[in-house]
Design an enzyme around this catalytic site. Structure first.
Site, PDB file in Angstrom:
ATOM      1  CG  PHE A  85      -1.593   1.372   1.269  1.00 45.68           C
ATOM      2  CD1 PHE A  85      -2.896   1.362   1.261  1.00 45.68           C
ATOM      3  CD2 PHE A  85      -1.036   2.420   1.847  1.00 45.68           C
ATOM      4  CE1 PHE A  85      -3.757   2.552   1.340  1.00 45.68           C
ATOM      5  CE2 PHE A  85      -1.660   3.819   1.818  1.00 45.68           C
ATOM      6  CZ  PHE A  85      -3.026   3.723   1.618  1.00 45.68           C
ATOM      7  CD  GLU A  86       4.630   2.442  -3.069  1.00 48.27           C
ATOM      8  OE1 GLU A  86       5.701   2.631  -2.324  1.00 48.27           O
ATOM      9  OE2 GLU A  86       4.916   2.477  -4.378  1.00 48.27           O
ATOM     10  CB  ILE A  87      -1.102   7.032  -1.806  1.00 57.46           C
ATOM     11  CG1 ILE A  87      -2.311   6.342  -1.505  1.00 57.46           C
ATOM     12  CG2 ILE A  87      -1.748   8.215  -2.650  1.00 57.46           C
ATOM     13  CD1 ILE A  87      -3.622   6.588  -0.950  1.00 57.46           C
TER      14      ILE A  87
END
Length: 381
Positions: free
Chosen positions: A266-268
């Site tokens: 999960f990374e934005i």
């Protein structure tokens, strides 16, 4: 002229009525067929993603992106269904699915059926997926055999291809070229909480570059020379450093690698970071060192090392309110105003016990000259 009989009049009216009904039916049938062909999630290869985002009414060029296999269809459908329910049904951001093989029609149909958002399918360029030109196949095979039982995926060649691709190539795919932000998603994960705002917009409004949810400690055997290799890059490229850096999160005051990392499943991310000259230089330096294959450098420690060195703390954000589970770790917020939006299972308090999360709150930026001093110290792992 002979008068028209009442019987003929009735017959004529009946014929006209039937013709009218047939015309209405044809119109309805054609429009229905047209609508089914032009559903918003139909993949149109020559439509730039950024253009599609703009036309869907969103003011940011952003997408949710997954590197996924055909065999992971059910897990990917589960993830997207959750994201739609929790967030994207209100925003209609597109999904981009990438694969080193051609996607099957079953996979495409299966993904289109769980969202009304635009959906794109892309194949990886052969030059992005394969053995690094800086390593030899013989030494890679020797490393795989040596590490086979030392740690998870120790003997996996395909896992190393994935880590190298996610570290230095995913943002270069043509389907991402018009995007400003991406949100990495994975199959078989869980989103525990409603997300009542737009995380992409939150990133932009707050001048954030990197966002994460979980931050564990990397297994030492997988990154035995990562900090030593990184130290050399820092000393050779001081001009790439900002005046201040958050490097103390990954390296302590004695120049010992903490192995803390942002779990990048999960990374934005503001993609201008990965596209920057500094990041590209760092990735190329790591690729030449061979650690993606000879060890098992993951994209998570690579992204985390780069973000901590090249960014300031205030440019990195913990999305504490986004409850998330990936096999291995889970996070669910404990603040009442956040938890009210979540449905979490047991054992989802990892981040409140995490040494790396505690360190994230405690340490701050240091100046560029201090970064160079750290890099000049002997490696004390």
């Amino acid at each position: 002229m002979a008068p028209v009989s009442p019987r003929f009049k009735r017959l004529l009216i009946a014929v006209i009525t039937l013709l009218g009904l047939f015309a209405v039916y044809q119109t309805f049938d054609v429009s229905s067929t047209s609508r089914s062909v032009k559903t918003p999630n139909t993949y149109i290869p020559d439509t730039p993603v950024g253009q599609n985002v703009t036309s869907s009414g969103n003011n940011l060029r952003a997408a949710l992106v997954a590197l996924v296999r055909n065999s992971e269809l059910n897990g990917m459908r589960s993830t997207v269904r959750q994201l739609e329910d929790r967030f994207n049904n209100r925003h209609n951001y597109p999904y981009i699915f990438l694969n080193d093989e051609d996607f099957t029609e079953e996979f495409k149909d299966g993904m289109r059926s769980v969202t009304k958002a635009p959906v794109y399918f892309g194949k990886l360029p052969t030059e992005h997926w394969g053995l690094s030109p800086y390593v030899t196949e013989k030494k890679v095979q020797e490393a795989l055999e040596h590490n086979r039982d030392r740690y998870l995926y120790g003997g996996s060649y395909s896992y190393r291809l994935m880590c190298r691709y996610q570290s230095g190539f995913v943002y270069k795919h043509d389907l991402l070229k018009d995007l400003d932000y991406y949100w990495r998603i994975e199959p078989d994960v869980h989103y525990y909480c409603d997300i009542p705002y737009d995380p992409f917009k939150y990133m932009k409004d707050n001048k954030l570059i990197y966002g994460f949810t979980i931050s564990p400690v990397e297994k030492a055997e997988t990154v035995e020379t990562l900090w030593e290799t990184t130290r050399k890059w820092i000393l050779e490229n001081p001009d790439y450093l900002q005046d201040k850096s958050f490097i103390h999160w990954v390296v302590n005051e004695k120049s010992v690698y903490t192995r803390c990392h942002f779990w990048s499943n999960f990374e934005i991310v503001d993609l201008s970071f990965y596209r920057s000259e500094a990041y590209e230089s760092y990735f190329q330096h790591l690729d030449r060192a061979g650690g993606f294959f000879y060890e098992r450098w993951g994209d998570a420690p690579v992204h985390s090392m780069a973000a901590s060195i090249l960014l300031r703390k205030e440019q990195i954000h913990w999305f504490e309110d986004i409850g998330y589970h990936h096999p291995g770790y889970a996070h669910c917020p404990d603040k009442p105003e956040m938890a009210a939006r979540c449905v979490c299972g047991g054992g989802s308090d990892y981040m409140y016990r995490s040494m790396c999360n505690r360190r994230f709150g405690e340490v701050g930026n240091i100046h560029k000259d201090q970064v160079l001093e750290l890099a000049a110290m002997p490696d004390k792992q």
